[in-house]
Every structure is written in structure tokens, then in C-alpha cells.
Design an enzyme around this catalytic site. Structure first.
Site, short mmCIF file in Angstrom:
data_model
loop_
_atom_site.label_atom_id
_atom_site.label_comp_id
_atom_site.label_asym_id
_atom_site.label_seq_id
_atom_site.Cartn_x
_atom_site.Cartn_y
_atom_site.Cartn_z
N ASP A 29 0.86 -1.17 0.00
CA ASP A 29 0.00 0.00 0.00
C ASP A 29 0.91 1.24 0.00
O ASP A 29 2.13 1.13 0.12
CB ASP A 29 -0.88 -0.05 1.26
N ALA A 31 -0.10 5.19 1.45
CA ALA A 31 -0.22 6.01 2.67
C ALA A 31 -0.29 5.14 3.91
O ALA A 31 -1.09 4.21 3.99
CB ALA A 31 -1.45 6.91 2.58
N ALA A 62 -13.55 9.68 9.88
CA ALA A 62 -12.89 9.74 8.58
C ALA A 62 -11.97 8.54 8.37
O ALA A 62 -11.82 8.04 7.26
CB ALA A 62 -12.10 11.04 8.44
N MET A 66 -10.97 3.59 5.86
CA MET A 66 -9.71 3.77 5.15
C MET A 66 -9.24 2.47 4.51
O MET A 66 -9.37 1.39 5.09
CB MET A 66 -8.63 4.29 6.11
N LYS A 70 -11.50 6.03 -2.83
CA LYS A 70 -12.02 7.23 -2.16
C LYS A 70 -13.52 7.43 -2.40
O LYS A 70 -14.23 7.92 -1.52
CB LYS A 70 -11.22 8.46 -2.60
N HIS A 73 -15.11 5.12 -0.05
CA HIS A 73 -14.88 5.63 1.29
C HIS A 73 -15.94 6.67 1.65
O HIS A 73 -16.55 6.61 2.73
CB HIS A 73 -13.48 6.25 1.35
N ARG A 178 -10.41 -2.21 -3.39
CA ARG A 178 -10.50 -3.00 -2.16
C ARG A 178 -11.92 -2.97 -1.59
O ARG A 178 -12.63 -2.00 -1.81
CB ARG A 178 -9.53 -2.42 -1.12
N ASP A 204 -1.75 -1.27 5.92
CA ASP A 204 -2.07 -0.81 7.27
C ASP A 204 -3.57 -0.77 7.54
O ASP A 204 -3.99 -0.32 8.60
CB ASP A 204 -1.48 0.59 7.51
#
Length: 288
Positions: A29, A31, A62, A66, A70, A73, A178, A204
């Protein structure tokens, strides 16, 4: 005082060479994994984008979805009861896909403008990629970021020494992002990997771990450096050790519950884990 000023993974200090056969690739990944300790870039922008519509969301909210692309999200945030109730109060209707589009359109230029500020490699990441290549492994990557955002991030990451062999963005595949396996499998195709079980997905977030599992890969979760703990470098340096350990324990439990085969604090800790995975495979064990 805490420190992540570790300049190279522990295994690199011990030996340049390692027996990583039959592993073929590691897929990262971005970030919270390779760059942006704490995964801060997307989080704050979600808060700011929703605020422009008169909707207040917390940093914790928020962070919740994750790892997803986006658009997805934002969609998931609008399904949260308290956020949906705010939307109903402000606009007099339940949020729709068109509203997701509107927030996404507001979010994108804000994210593009800010992502470069969060492009610094996480300690050990540059050395790790060099170590992987020295030991014959290919380096793939994927992200929940759209391509427009990655186009801003990647040149700065490369200038700092991070250049995977392949990158796929969260909005590039018709099949989706994802937690589906599609971006991980796109790496398999692009890198010419002969067996998905010879790949390790490093992430993460829970959706990122699920992505790797659905692709049939080994998975390694990162607790401290990523979204689940959420410290900035400065916050981490000042944080009480007991508080850090408590946050890391929660993150580790969440990633393990998602199915991660291993969980470590950051990419700097990966060499030892990769050696263990390779040894498991030589002993006949496969991800499952």
C-alpha cells in the site's frame, strides 16, 4: 521519547543477503505503509471536504473506511447514522450516489493539492525496497488513491528514493478496488508472477489485508505507522510509551482479526517476517 529514526530495517544491518525463496514479490500500500506516517493526508481532507457541505465528521469517523477507494470511502461515511442524519437535516433528504459524486468532486482537488505534503517515506522504506531487489524480489504497489492523486505523490516519492516496479490506483480497474483482490492481482499480471502464493501483501488497513487474502497471498499488517494508530511523526515522538503500546495493541488485534498472517509496527520490521514466510513456504505451508 519515542523514535522512528531507524534508518534501515534490522535485517539489513545483519546481512545484505537472505533466503527469501520461493517468494517472488511484495505488494505495498502507499499512505501509512510506504509514505505518510500515520496516514494523515486522506484523513484530514475528508473532514474538510464534508465541512464544505455543512457536515461535521470527526477524524476517527474519517479513518473508519480507510483502505477503500475514495469514492467508496465517501459512500461508506454517508451510510454512518450520525452523518446521514446530518445530511438529512441540512438537505432534507437521505444522501444519494449523486451526493457521493458531489463530495468526491470537492474532495479530489483538495487531496491533489495536499498529498505532496505527506509524501515523505516512512523510516526504513527506501532501504527495504533496495533490500528486496538485492534479494531477487519484485516490488508492486496499489492504493486507495485515485490516479490523479498518485500522479502528484509518485514523483515526490521517487525523488526521495521510493519507486516500486508497478503502481495501480484505486480508480483504474473496471472490476473495482479494495476489499476485492483486483489491484493485487493486477500487480501479479504486470510483474509476471507465476504463483499468487509467492506474493506478500503489506497494508495498514483492514480492506488492504482483505484484498491480499482474497488474492490468495500472504498478508502482513502494519500497526504503528498506519491508519489504525494515526499518530503524526511529531505526535509519536512526544507520546507516552504506554499510550503507544495500547494503541498499537488495538491496531494489531484489528488487523489480526481481519486475517493478517503477521502484524508488525512498520515496514522497517519486514525483513525478519519475510524470512519467516519464506521458511514456512519451504516447509510446505501456504497462505490460507
Amino acid at each position: 521519547m519515542n523514535s522512528i529514526a531507524q534508518t534501515e530495517p534490522h535485517a539489513l544491518r545483519e546481512s545484505i543477503a537472505a533466503d527469501l525463496s520461493p517468494l517472488q514479490a511484495v505488494i505495498f500500500d502507499w499512505a501509512g505503509t510506504l509514505v505518510d506516517f500515520g496516514s494523515l493526508a486522506p484523513t484530514q481532507i475528508f473532514v474538510e471536504a464534508f465541512a464544505t457541505f455543512g457536515i461535521t465528521i470527526t477524524l476517527a469517523q474519517a479513518r473508519g473506511p480507510m483502505g477503500l477507494s475514495k469514492w467508496d470511502h465517501i459512500y461508506q461515511l454517508l451510510q454512518e447514522q450520525s452523518i446521514a442524519a446530518q445530511w438529512q437535516a441540512v438537505f432534507g433528504r437521505v444522501p444519494s450516489n449523486e451526493d457521493v459524486d458531489a463530495i468526491y468532486a470537492r474532495f479530489m482537488p483538495m487531496q491533489i493539492a495536499k498529498v505532496g505534503e505527506f509524501s515523505a517515506p516512512i523510516a526504513g522504506a527506501v532501504e527495504l525496497l533496495q533490500w528486496l531487489r538485492t534479494n531477487g524480489l519484485k516490488v508492486g504497489s496499489c492504493s486507495g488513491y485515485p490516479r490523479e492523486v498518485l500522479n502528484q505523490l509518485l514523483p515526490q516519492a521517487e525523488a526521495a528514493g521510493l519507486k516500486p516496479d508497478y503502481v495501480v490506483a484505486g480508480d483504474e480497474l473496471e472490476a473495482g478496488g479494495r476489499p476485492g483482490p483486483f489491484m493485487a492481482l493486477a500487480n501479479v499480471l504486470a510483474l509476471g508472477i507465476g504463483d499468487v502464493r509467492a506474493c506478500v501483501k503489506v497494508d495498514d488497513t483492514v480492506p488492504g489485508i482483505e484484498e491480499g487474502l482474497r488474492a490468495g497471498m500472504w498478508t502482513v499488517g502494519l500497526s504503528l505507522s498506519g491508519n489504525e494508530v494515526g499518530y503524526s511523526v511529531e505526535e509519536f515522538a512526544k507520546a507516552d510509551a504506554a499510550e503507544v503500546d495500547a494503541r498499537v495493541a488495538v491496531a494489531e488485534a484489528k488487523l489480526k482479526a481481519a486475517g493478517a498472517h503477521y502484524v508488525v509496527r512498520s515496514v522497517a520490521d519486514l525483513p525478519e517476517v519475510l524470512a519467516k514466510i519464506a521458511a514456512e513456504m519451504r516447509a510446505g505451508r501456504m497462505p490460507g
